[in-house]
Design a protein around this motif. Structure first.
Motif, short mmCIF file in Angstrom:
data_model
loop_
_atom_site.label_atom_id
_atom_site.label_comp_id
_atom_site.label_asym_id
_atom_site.label_seq_id
_atom_site.Cartn_x
_atom_site.Cartn_y
_atom_site.Cartn_z
N ALA A 5 77.95 45.21 55.48
CA ALA A 5 78.79 44.45 56.40
C ALA A 5 78.13 43.11 56.66
N VAL A 6 78.81 42.04 56.29
CA VAL A 6 78.23 40.69 56.36
C VAL A 6 78.99 39.87 57.39
N LEU A 7 78.24 39.35 58.37
CA LEU A 7 78.81 38.42 59.34
C LEU A 7 78.80 37.03 58.73
N ARG A 8 80.01 36.49 58.46
CA ARG A 8 80.12 35.19 57.80
C ARG A 8 80.48 34.08 58.76
N ALA A 9 81.09 34.42 59.86
CA ALA A 9 81.46 33.46 60.91
C ALA A 9 81.73 34.27 62.16
N HIS A 10 81.88 33.60 63.29
CA HIS A 10 82.15 34.31 64.53
C HIS A 10 83.43 35.13 64.38
N GLU A 11 83.31 36.43 64.66
CA GLU A 11 84.43 37.37 64.57
C GLU A 11 85.00 37.46 63.16
N LYS A 12 84.15 37.24 62.18
CA LYS A 12 84.55 37.39 60.79
C LYS A 12 83.48 38.21 60.07
N LEU A 13 83.76 39.51 59.97
CA LEU A 13 82.82 40.45 59.34
C LEU A 13 83.48 40.97 58.07
N GLU A 14 82.81 40.79 56.94
CA GLU A 14 83.37 41.19 55.65
C GLU A 14 82.49 42.26 55.00
N ILE A 15 83.14 43.22 54.36
CA ILE A 15 82.41 44.20 53.57
C ILE A 15 82.20 43.61 52.19
N THR A 16 80.94 43.50 51.80
CA THR A 16 80.56 42.79 50.58
C THR A 16 79.75 43.71 49.68
N SER A 17 79.93 43.56 48.38
CA SER A 17 79.14 44.31 47.41
C SER A 17 78.04 43.42 46.85
N PHE A 18 76.83 43.95 46.83
CA PHE A 18 75.69 43.25 46.26
C PHE A 18 75.14 44.09 45.10
N PRO A 19 74.64 43.45 44.07
CA PRO A 19 74.06 44.22 42.97
C PRO A 19 72.76 44.89 43.40
N GLU A 20 72.58 46.11 42.93
CA GLU A 20 71.30 46.78 43.17
C GLU A 20 70.26 46.18 42.23
N SER A 21 69.06 46.06 42.74
CA SER A 21 67.97 45.55 41.91
C SER A 21 66.70 46.28 42.29
N PRO A 22 65.74 46.36 41.39
CA PRO A 22 64.48 47.03 41.73
C PRO A 22 63.80 46.32 42.90
#
Length: 376
Positions: A5-22
């Motif tokens: 869950a990434v807070l990108r702006a006030h009252e704007k929370l987005e579910i984001t996918s990040f690549p897994e890395s070692p």
């Protein structure tokens, strides 16, 4: 992929996918299983508390170690060897080690001038991107305080370590200045009033009981929180709707404290009027611990003569040092059969529902909201 869950702006929370890395050579990977919603999270979400963005929020988390790089110190803070699959909780503060407070007051690393905190100050615009608890996986820095869980402490319980650390540290502030055996501050048989029965307030009162305080009195108006406080050992809970006038609450507290007022008052509401009221609830020579105003909620008028005439100690309590997590785990381990810790968490959500969890906390429709990994 890591879901976060990434807070990108006030009252704007987005579910984001990040690549897994070692993990980096000196870092570790934690599979987050539980992350509690702190009272500061709605402030961050709304913009009332400034944080870097984009940001993976969440700082009350526990999880399972998946692995680490060859230079990561694979021991917990007590020197216990760690292995992949171990359940741990962390101290979320990353102090710099070089500022005045780190060098001369290392026991107060919460005052570090260059502090970083998982889920609060560590943005996600550079690798490793995910450094917060509202995620399926997060990365840990080498200086992170890791605590391996006692066998009788579940991961769900361990995710309460942060609010317990806040509450127990506030109570320990009431020990100083002074010594309990001289009739000062906290100790066996001392009376304690907790203003505000959110999760920290409830856990503070439970810890006060464990320290031997009697009576422990809570003040709130939300029925589910008042009932939960009773289950956590409060001797008396005052309902603000039934006692709307300050004088009524003062009389109720004095009636329970031999007519003199509380030995210790802990303010956990975060409203300026509550701090002003604490001066009415405390006895002469007592202690007030101000914890609730983590964010700026305004001011209140005070007459300094009242502080003088009361001969009262007023103590601030800002967060906690990482070592306080050890106190939390001891409390959870020793009192897990006494208090229904897991039942304090009345609402659970998946990572994709993090925004709902934050709003549930903001709107006070829960006692404690928690984001739980789907594979738990």
């Amino acid at each position: 992929m890591i879901r976060a869950a990434v807070l990108r702006a006030h009252e704007k929370l987005e579910i984001t996918s990040f690549p897994e890395s070692p993990p980096p050579r000196d870092g570790a990977v934690l599979r987050v299983t539980h992350c509690g919603v702190c009272g500061t999270d709605p402030h961050m979400y709304s913009g009332h508390l400034a944080v870097p963005m984009p940001l993976v929020m969440g700082h009350e988390f526990a999880g399972v170690l998946d692995g680490w790089g060859p230079d990561f110190p694979a021991r917990d803070v007590y020197g216990v060897d760690l292995h992949p699959g171990d359940s741990v909780v962390i101290g979320t503060t990353l102090s710099c080690g070089t500022c005045y407070y780190c060098r001369f007051l290392p026991q107060r690393e919460n005052l570090c001038q260059n502090v970083n905190i998982y889920g609060i100050t560590l943005g996600c615009d550079e690798e490793p991107f995910v450094r917060g608890g509202y995620a399926s996986q997060t990365y840990l820095f080498p200086q992170t305080w890791l605590f391996k869980l006692p066998d009788n402490v579940t991961l769900k319980m361990a995710a309460l370590s942060d609010p317990i650390a806040c509450g127990t540290r506030a109570l320990e502030r009431a020990f100083a200045p002074g010594v309990p055996w001289a009739g000062e501050g906290m100790g066996l048989g001392r009376s304690v009033v907790v203003q505000g029965l959110g999760p920290i307030g409830i856990l503070t009162g439970a810890a006060a009981r464990a320290m031997g305080a009697r009576p422990v009195i809570g003040i709130d108006r939300i029925p589910m929180r008042m009932e939960m406080a009773r289950r956590f050992g409060f001797d008396q809970v005052l309902n603000l709707d039934e006692l709307p006038d300050v004088e009524d609450r003062v009389r109720a507290v004095r009636s329970a404290t031999r007519g003199i007022g509380a030995d210790v008052v802990i303010e956990v509401v975060g409203l300026p009027a509550a701090f002003a009221e604490s001066l009415r609830l405390v006895r002469k020579g007592g202690r007030i611990v101000e914890f609730g105003h983590f964010t700026d909620n305004g001011t209140t008028a005070l007459n300094p003569q009242h502080i003088v005439n009361l001969d009262v100690d007023i103590l601030g309590s800002y967060a906690y040092p990482n070592s306080q997590i050890g106190t939390s785990l001891t409390f959870l381990s020793r009192y897990g059969d006494v208090y229904p810790f897991e039942e304090l968490i009345t609402h659970t959500f998946g990572v994709d529902e993090t925004e709902r969890a934050i709003l549930a906390s903001r709107d006070k429709v829960c006692v404690k909201a928690m984001v739980v990994s789907e594979d738990v």
